[in-house]
Design a protein around this motif. Structure first.
Motif, short mmCIF file in Angstrom:
data_model
loop_
_atom_site.label_atom_id
_atom_site.label_comp_id
_atom_site.label_asym_id
_atom_site.label_seq_id
_atom_site.Cartn_x
_atom_site.Cartn_y
_atom_site.Cartn_z
N PRO A 132 109.42 161.93 -78.07
CA PRO A 132 109.18 161.98 -76.62
C PRO A 132 107.70 162.12 -76.31
N GLY A 133 107.22 161.31 -75.39
CA GLY A 133 105.85 161.45 -74.93
C GLY A 133 104.80 160.93 -75.88
N PHE A 134 105.19 160.25 -76.95
CA PHE A 134 104.18 159.76 -77.88
C PHE A 134 103.43 158.59 -77.26
N PRO A 135 102.09 158.67 -77.19
CA PRO A 135 101.34 157.56 -76.58
C PRO A 135 101.20 156.39 -77.54
N LEU A 136 102.14 155.46 -77.44
CA LEU A 136 102.15 154.28 -78.30
C LEU A 136 100.84 153.53 -78.25
N VAL A 137 100.19 153.64 -77.08
CA VAL A 137 99.01 152.84 -76.82
C VAL A 137 97.87 153.18 -77.79
N LEU A 138 98.00 154.31 -78.49
CA LEU A 138 96.95 154.69 -79.44
C LEU A 138 97.14 154.05 -80.81
N LEU A 139 98.34 153.56 -81.08
CA LEU A 139 98.62 153.08 -82.44
C LEU A 139 97.64 152.02 -82.96
N PRO A 140 97.30 150.99 -82.15
CA PRO A 140 96.36 149.99 -82.69
C PRO A 140 95.03 150.61 -83.10
N HIS A 141 94.58 151.63 -82.36
CA HIS A 141 93.31 152.25 -82.70
C HIS A 141 93.36 152.91 -84.07
N VAL A 142 94.54 153.43 -84.43
CA VAL A 142 94.66 154.09 -85.72
C VAL A 142 94.38 153.09 -86.84
N THR A 143 95.03 151.93 -86.78
CA THR A 143 94.82 150.93 -87.83
C THR A 143 93.38 150.46 -87.88
N VAL A 144 92.81 150.17 -86.70
CA VAL A 144 91.44 149.66 -86.69
C VAL A 144 90.49 150.72 -87.26
N CYS A 145 90.74 151.99 -86.95
CA CYS A 145 89.88 153.06 -87.48
C CYS A 145 90.04 153.21 -88.99
N VAL A 146 91.29 153.14 -89.47
CA VAL A 146 91.51 153.26 -90.91
C VAL A 146 90.74 152.18 -91.65
N VAL A 155 79.33 147.07 -84.41
CA VAL A 155 80.59 147.73 -84.76
C VAL A 155 81.47 147.84 -83.51
N ILE A 156 80.86 148.24 -82.39
CA ILE A 156 81.63 148.40 -81.15
C ILE A 156 82.22 147.06 -80.70
N VAL A 157 81.39 146.02 -80.73
CA VAL A 157 81.86 144.71 -80.29
C VAL A 157 83.03 144.25 -81.16
N GLN A 158 82.86 144.40 -82.46
CA GLN A 158 83.93 143.94 -83.34
C GLN A 158 85.18 144.79 -83.17
N TYR A 159 84.98 146.09 -82.92
CA TYR A 159 86.11 147.00 -82.70
C TYR A 159 86.93 146.52 -81.50
N LEU A 160 86.24 146.19 -80.41
CA LEU A 160 86.93 145.73 -79.20
C LEU A 160 87.70 144.45 -79.48
N LEU A 161 87.06 143.58 -80.24
CA LEU A 161 87.66 142.29 -80.57
C LEU A 161 88.96 142.50 -81.36
N ILE A 162 88.90 143.34 -82.38
CA ILE A 162 90.07 143.55 -83.23
C ILE A 162 91.18 144.25 -82.46
N ALA A 163 90.81 145.34 -81.75
CA ALA A 163 91.83 146.08 -81.01
C ALA A 163 92.44 145.20 -79.93
N GLY A 164 91.59 144.38 -79.29
CA GLY A 164 92.08 143.50 -78.24
C GLY A 164 93.10 142.50 -78.76
N LEU A 165 92.94 142.04 -79.99
CA LEU A 165 93.92 141.12 -80.58
C LEU A 165 95.13 141.87 -81.12
N ALA A 166 94.91 143.14 -81.55
CA ALA A 166 96.01 143.90 -82.15
C ALA A 166 97.11 144.20 -81.14
N TYR A 167 96.74 144.48 -79.89
CA TYR A 167 97.76 144.81 -78.88
C TYR A 167 98.78 143.69 -78.69
N PRO A 168 98.33 142.46 -78.36
CA PRO A 168 99.35 141.42 -78.17
C PRO A 168 100.15 141.14 -79.44
N LEU A 169 99.51 141.21 -80.61
CA LEU A 169 100.25 140.94 -81.84
C LEU A 169 101.34 141.97 -82.07
#
Lengths: 267, 422
Positions: free
Chosen positions: A107-121, A155-169
């Motif tokens: 309950p209440g888990f913010p799914l929206v954070l999941l893509p950031h976890v992978t990109v950070c790892v 790094v920031i630009v590429q981060y946005l790019l990857i995370a932006g593609l990760a959501y729809p996928l």
């Protein structure tokens, strides 16, 4: 027993922001520990893949095909690491929701954070390999200069790019499980239309502009400009990629959030 | 009026039937949201409220929609129509250690579970000692969770959940796990949470649990509310329904005689679907015992098809119908595995302090959800208790008389001359 009153209780958006940060932090910790805890080589594995790629490319293209690119091993390793971050993050993005059932059903888990976890790892993996890259650059006579200050921006630009593609996928893979496999194939092909082991100069002029439809072409060139040529990256390219990445992230996140209640039923 | 912490109004939930094909068809169905097949209704028009400090039990057979309802309360998925409103932070025990990672230590997992449940890292760190102490895992907290027993993992999950200051707790049948001492601790912790105003929703199969813990209960059948009333009323109605269901399922079976000579006639002294049968019941040392003597019951069963986690029941009642004792494997904290073939189960009563007289021993085996009986032998076995003449009543515990002085005010410690009878 200590109680919550020991620290002033954060409320509202401040707390939500901090909690989101803490959540990404513990999930990144978890992923890294799971990946390496039970292997004898540990974090060494993070370096094996890019190093193997480096050796193969250098051997095949330098020795066998006699490619004429100066400082070829630094050139290839930059490409391998930068593209590797992109590829490894996105190849996992498809499975983000479908493989995290236990978190999705909290309950209440913010799914929206999941893509950031992978990109950070995966960014952490890149960071682990950076010292090797720096040593290679140093060994081939390249020294850090002012333009290196642009690296965080890249790094920031590429981060946005990857995370932006990760959501729809991630969203798409929930209703269409083949997404994961298709993405794997596309990423593999993308590696060949990104100048990882060749240079854009070898591509016939008429085709070159088509290559720039692949955002990773501009991205890899920016990294190389800074690291290998010690010059500032093309501001137009950086601004374009930044706008593209930010738009992707904004739209992808919107779609993801509006669909997230459906994910649970599809699992 | 106090604002309810949980409020469900006309909640309906339907699921699209999952196409087994998946692939492109699923994609087009997902994109165009069109589905020709009739939806599956998991919940229909469910409404209730839970006030701060209240505890609501949800009962019903498997597939009645209990877990779906609990997930909707937790904000996992949205109701198709109707509204769910939950005020305050939710603590949940929906799956047993659901988010636990076997390779990580108990401490890492506790941190993870605490942050996932909504605490900051610093807050989990502050509470870590209390969590470990509550879970009684001081010696194992740095070992990987994959080395834990189910009970240990459950204790850790529970410990984290109750230390997240929940204002609403959603619990799916977890209290029945763990040893008695830990259960008592959980019950005490739950009482403390309720006293602080935490509203609790518990999905349960155990009627005794609902009767003992909950104020109110909600009974679901095929996604519809049958009854929502005080726990005692719902438990009574649910058990009545079970009796009727068992009778309805009782086949016209031929008369049977157990090896000990007891005659069993379907619908007369025997009800149940007979998917699983009780083939014999042996009383040891025998059907005639002295008051205060131990008694052992050996129940032999035969399950021609595998039966999932059934519940055995034994009760002793007097000739005039007073129930002297009523226990079952679930109440005794024994979760049976799936049973298949022939076997037996034994109940040991260390001493039976019943008054002299004739009693009946009723023995039965029920579906794990208590939805119906597989086999229930009613008043088929006789027990004669022999005792001293002069004692009357159902109970005959060891007793002694003692004559004392005038009791001192405010104290009852002083003991005078003792007169012992025996």
């Amino acid at each position: 027993m200590m109680t919550a009153t020991d620290t002033p209780k954060l409320q509202g958006p401040g707390r939500r922001w901090r909690h989101g940060r803490d959540l990404v932090r513990v999930l990144v910790d978890r992923d890294l520990k799971i990946l390496y805890k039970r292997s004898s080589l540990g974090f060494g594995w993070a370096l094996i893949t890019p190093l193997m790629q480096l050796f193969i490319f250098v051997f095949v293209f330098r020795r066998a095909l006699a490619v004429q690119i100066p400082n070829y091993s630094s050139y290839v390793f930059t490409g391998v690491l930068v593209f590797g971050w992109f590829q490894s993050s996105l190849s996992q993005a498809g499975g983000l929701i479908t493989n995290s059932k236990s978190l999705v059903t909290q309950p209440g888990f913010p799914l929206v954070l999941l893509p950031h976890v992978t990109v950070c790892v995966r960014l952490f993996h890149l960071a682990l390999a950076l010292p090797i890259l720096f040593a290679l650059l140093w060994g081939q006579g390249m020294r850090p200069g002012m333009p290196w200050l642009a690296l965080p921006l890249l790094v920031i630009v590429q981060y946005l790019l990857i995370a932006g593609l990760a959501y729809p996928l991630a969203s798409l893979n929930v209703i269409f499980r083949d997404t994961q496999h298709i993405v794997g194939v596309i990423l593999q092909l993308m590696m060949f239309v990104t100048p990882v082991f060749y240079s854009l100069g070898m591509v016939p002029e008429g085709m070159r502009n088509w290559f720039y439809l692949n955002p990773m072409v501009g991205m890899v060139e920016c990294w190389r400009a800074v690291l290998m040529e010690n010059r500032w990256p093309d501001p137009g390219v950086v601004a374009g990629l930044l706008a593209f990445g930010a738009t992707l992230l904004f739209v992808g996140r919107r779609v993801f959030v509006s669909q997230s209640h459906r994910f649970i039923e599809e699992l | 009026m106090i604002k309810p912490r949980v409020r469900a109004e006309g909640v309906c939930k339907s699921f699209r039937r999952k196409s087994a094909k998946g692939g492109w068809r699923a994609l087009s169905a997902g994109v165009f949201s069109r589905s020709r097949e009739a939806p599956l209704w998991a919940l229909r028009e469910v409404s209730f409220e839970v006030a701060p400090g209240q505890m609501l039990g949800i009962v019903g057979a498997n597939g009645a929609g209990k877990s779906t309802l609990l997930r909707l309360l937790g904000g996992i998925g949205r109701p198709t129509t109707g509204t769910v409103r939950v005020e305050g932070r939710i603590g949940a025990l929906l799956e047993l250690g659901g988010s636990f990672q076997g390779d990580l230590s108990g401490r890492d997992n506790a941190m993870l579970a605490g942050v996932v449940a909504g605490l900051l890292r610093s807050e989990v760190r502050e509470r870590m000692a209390a969590i470990i102490e509550f879970a009684e895992l001081e010696d194992f907290i740095d070992a990987p969770v994959r080395t834990y027993s189910t009970g240990m993992a459950m204790r850790l999950a529970f410990a984290v959940a109750v230390h997240t200051d929940p204002e609403v707790m959603l619990v799916d049948e977890h209290l029945a796990v763990g040893d008695l001492a830990f259960q008592a601790k959980c019950a005490a912790r739950i009482a403390a949470l309720r006293a602080e105003g935490c509203a609790i929703v518990l999905v349960s199969h155990g009627m005794d649990q609902v009767k003992n813990l909950c104020d109110r209960a909600l009974w679901l059948r095929h996604g519809e509310m049958v009854l929502c009333d005080s726990a005692a009323v719902v438990a009574e109605a649910y058990q009545e329904e079970m009796r009727e269901e068992s009778l309805r399922r009782t086949p016209e079976a031929p008369m049977k005689t157990t090896p000990e000579g007891t005659v069993l006639r379907a619908r007369e002294n025997r009800i149940g679907s007979l998917e699983m049968e009780i083939t014999s019941v042996v009383l040891r040392p025998g059907p005639r015992i002295a008051s205060g003597a131990p008694l052992e019951l050996e129940i032999a069963y035969h399950a021609p098809v595998p039966i999932g986690a059934p519940v055995f029941v034994v009760s002793i009642s007097s000739k005039d119908g007073a129930v002297c004792m009523d226990t079952n494997t679930q109440a005794g904290n024994v979760t049976l595995p799936d049973l298949f073939g022939r076997g037996s189960i034994r109940l040991t009563l260390e001493r039976l302090d019943l008054g002299a007289g004739a009693y009946f021993v009723d023995v039965g085996v029920f579906a794990s959800t208590w939805s119906h009986a597989y086999d229930y032998h009613w008043h088929a076995y006789h027990l004669n208790v022999e005792g001293l003449a002069g004692h009357k009543g159902l109970l005959a515990p060891p007793c002694s008389w003692m004559l004392g002085d005038v009791p001192a005010p405010g104290g009852c410690e002083r003991v005078g001359a003792a007169v012992s009878m025996g």
